[in-house]
Design an enzyme around this catalytic site. Structure first.
Site, mmCIF file in Angstrom:
data_model
loop_
_atom_site.group_PDB
_atom_site.id
_atom_site.type_symbol
_atom_site.label_atom_id
_atom_site.label_comp_id
_atom_site.label_asym_id
_atom_site.label_seq_id
_atom_site.Cartn_x
_atom_site.Cartn_y
_atom_site.Cartn_z
ATOM 1 N N LEU A 184 0.871 -1.173 0.000
ATOM 2 C CA LEU A 184 0.000 0.000 0.000
ATOM 3 C C LEU A 184 0.908 1.225 0.000
ATOM 4 C CD1 LEU A 184 -1.660 -2.409 1.293
ATOM 5 C CD2 LEU A 184 -3.065 -0.640 2.354
ATOM 6 N N LYS A 266 -7.929 4.040 7.237
ATOM 7 C CA LYS A 266 -6.954 2.950 7.112
ATOM 8 C C LYS A 266 -7.659 1.599 6.978
ATOM 9 C CE LYS A 266 -3.154 5.365 7.310
ATOM 10 N NZ LYS A 266 -2.271 5.356 8.466
ATOM 11 N N GLY A 288 3.806 0.966 5.397
ATOM 12 C CA GLY A 288 4.960 1.668 5.963
ATOM 13 C C GLY A 288 4.695 2.204 7.355
ATOM 14 N N GLN A 297 -1.568 4.925 14.457
ATOM 15 C CA GLN A 297 -0.589 3.838 14.454
ATOM 16 C C GLN A 297 -0.191 3.397 15.861
ATOM 17 O OE1 GLN A 297 2.630 5.022 11.820
ATOM 18 N NE2 GLN A 297 1.222 5.456 10.138
ATOM 19 N N CYS A 458 18.073 13.689 -19.679
ATOM 20 C CA CYS A 458 18.374 12.567 -18.780
ATOM 21 C C CYS A 458 18.438 11.313 -19.642
ATOM 22 C CB CYS A 458 17.338 12.432 -17.661
ATOM 23 S SG CYS A 458 15.684 12.010 -18.237
#
Length: 486
Positions: A184, A266, A288, A297, A458
């Site tokens: 995710l 979430k 993460g 969290q 580039c």
């Protein structure tokens, strides 16, 4: 001269059958990446290392590819000789490497690894060679702790390997030795580093992106995803699944209390990712998240988030400090890209509770119309990550003039990193070239002469296109792309 690939130590301790299986996958991955980059080389398999034989002019370029392939502990650029005695070894060193010049006025030490039957030890070889070098080269001294120059040798039976240079690899396991996962990814520091860590462990990591910020959000995140794939996992086809979460956000903000939005959001993401994972028979998810980094969290909230899925959820950064995560992002090259990606989740959920309950969350979710979520997942689109430049970035970026033939008044801006500029310098006859790495371009472009036209260069044109997009958004119109004719 040749390249010796030393396997990750975790591969060498496997059983014979598993070890052979892992090595075969590693060789396949190496060949795939070399082919993608139009390079060719012979790979010789030995029990504890691989040998790569290629054109002498290609060594540096191939080493640069190999150090980013999971499963490789380190590379050695070596010269191989046969020897009969210690004196023979000494002569081979001096003759082949001109150590009289390299060691003059410096401290040094000799490091030897040895296997096979010999009438001397590794330490005896080190002592002998150190003495001989000191006797024959003036103004040098031995320093075993912090030498200015270290001479690395490996002896196997009657073969001497003089190590010209050592390159550190990623370690870990070859991609394909572990099962597929779905990351995710938001494009920020945490999700990018978490994805890298599971790639390094041999997982084929696919990406699930929840679009909260429109086309620009998509482009910014795709830069990160494409970078991770191109640098670390281009040996495999990887899926990019994008889910438009704008209607889900509207439903959440309209129906859910402010302090519960973070956890509910979430949970909706995990539900959606689980549906996608089921569709592609993927058994695990990656996030993460870091314990206690934000209010959603905390341990109790993470438990509630996990409860909506039957999939294993890997959080490789769970105990990392933010500083350590950013250091790792800098090391792997995603830091600069992730800096430009806004944290949309944090903007949407500013007042999340640090400890909610299952009853409260379920009560709030009873007000949510899950047909909105199911519709978002069903309307998701999937592409191969290698097609991101053509199918996403180019389509979302306005048309920019690309020039192949330059005028004498044009100024080319080489926006590659300093390392890339040194490895493969750009030479153009009678054309002004300015070296401004892409991460400095936004700040420095405003200082350039506004009356001139600048063409960004580039290697593949992808970063040039993205930087042109950013410059146009800031009001600069005197910028184009330079793509030299093949």
């Amino acid at each position: 001269m040749k390249i010796v690939i030393k396997l990750s130590p975790e591969i060498t301790i496997k059983s014979r059958a598993i070890r052979i299986f892992f090595i075969k996958i590693l060789i396949t991955n190496i060949k795939t990446i070399l082919k993608k980059n139009n390079e060719s080389a012979s790979i010789i398999r030995n029990w504890d290392y691989l040998e790569v034989i290629c054109n002498h002019s290609k060594y540096q370029k191939i080493c640069a590819m190999l150090i980013n392939i999971p499963g490789i502990h380190h590379l050695l650029l070596i010269k191989k000789h046969m020897f009969r005695s210690l004196q023979d070894i000494y002569e081979k060193i001096i003759l082949s490497l001109n150590y009289e010049i390299q060691l003059s006025g410096k401290s040094f030490c000799v490091r030897v690894k040895r296997c096979g039957k010999h009438n001397f030890t590794s330490q005896e070889v080190e002592h002998y060679l150190g003495n001989k070098l000191c006797q024959n080269i003036g103004n040098i001294r031995v320093n075993l702790t912090k030498p200015e120059k270290t001479i690395y040798l490996e002896i196997k039976d009657n073969q001497l390997f003089i190590i010209i240079k050592r390159y550190e690899g990623l370690g870990g396991f070859p991609i394909g030795t572990q099962q597929e996962m779905l990351s995710l990814i938001s494009g920020g520091f945490d999700s990018a580093v978490a994805s890298y860590m599971l790639i390094r462990r041999g997982c084929k990591v696919n990406y699930c992106f929840f679009n909260l910020g429109g086309d620009m959000h998509t482009v910014e995140v795709c830069r990160v995803i494409y970078f991770l794939w191109n640098k670390f996992s281009s040996s495999h086809k990887i899926k990019f699944i994008s889910i438009d979460f704008s209607e889900v956000i509207k439903e959440i903000t309209a129906k859910i209390k402010d302090n519960q939005i973070g956890v509910v959001l979430k949970r909706m993401m995990i539900r959606s990712a689980s549906l996608v994972a089921n569709r592609y028979k993927i058994t695990a998810l990656i996030t993460g998240e870091v314990l206690g980094q934000v209010s959603s969290q905390t341990l109790s909230n993470l438990t509630l988030i996990d409860s909506v899925s039957d999939h294993v959820i890997f959080r490789p950064l769970i105990a990392y400090d933010k500083e350590k995560i950013i250091d790792l992002a800098r090391k792997i090259g995603t830091e600069i890209l992730s800096k430009s990606v806004p944290e949309y989740c944090g903007i949407i959920s500013k007042k999340s509770t640090a400890k909610t309950t299952k009853q409260l969350i379920e009560f709030e979710e009873n007000n949510f119309d899950f047909t909105v979520l199911n519709r978002a997942v069903s309307q998701s689109y999937v592409i191969d990550v290698q097609n991101i430049p053509d199918q996403i970035i180019n389509q979302h970026v306005f048309q920019v003039e690309t020039k192949k033939i330059l005028d004498s008044t044009d100024v080319v801006l080489d926006i590659r990193t300093e390392i890339e500029q040194e490895k493969n310098p750009l030479y153009l006859n009678n054309i002004e070239i300015k070296k401004i790495p892409f991460y400095n371009l936004i700040d420095q472009f405003s200082k350039l002469d506004p009356n001139k036209i600048y063409l960004l260069y580039c290697d593949h044109g992808i970063m040039s296109r993205l930087q042109v997009m950013y410059l146009h958004r800031q009001g600069f119109s005197n910028v184009k792309i330079y793509r030299p004719p093949r």
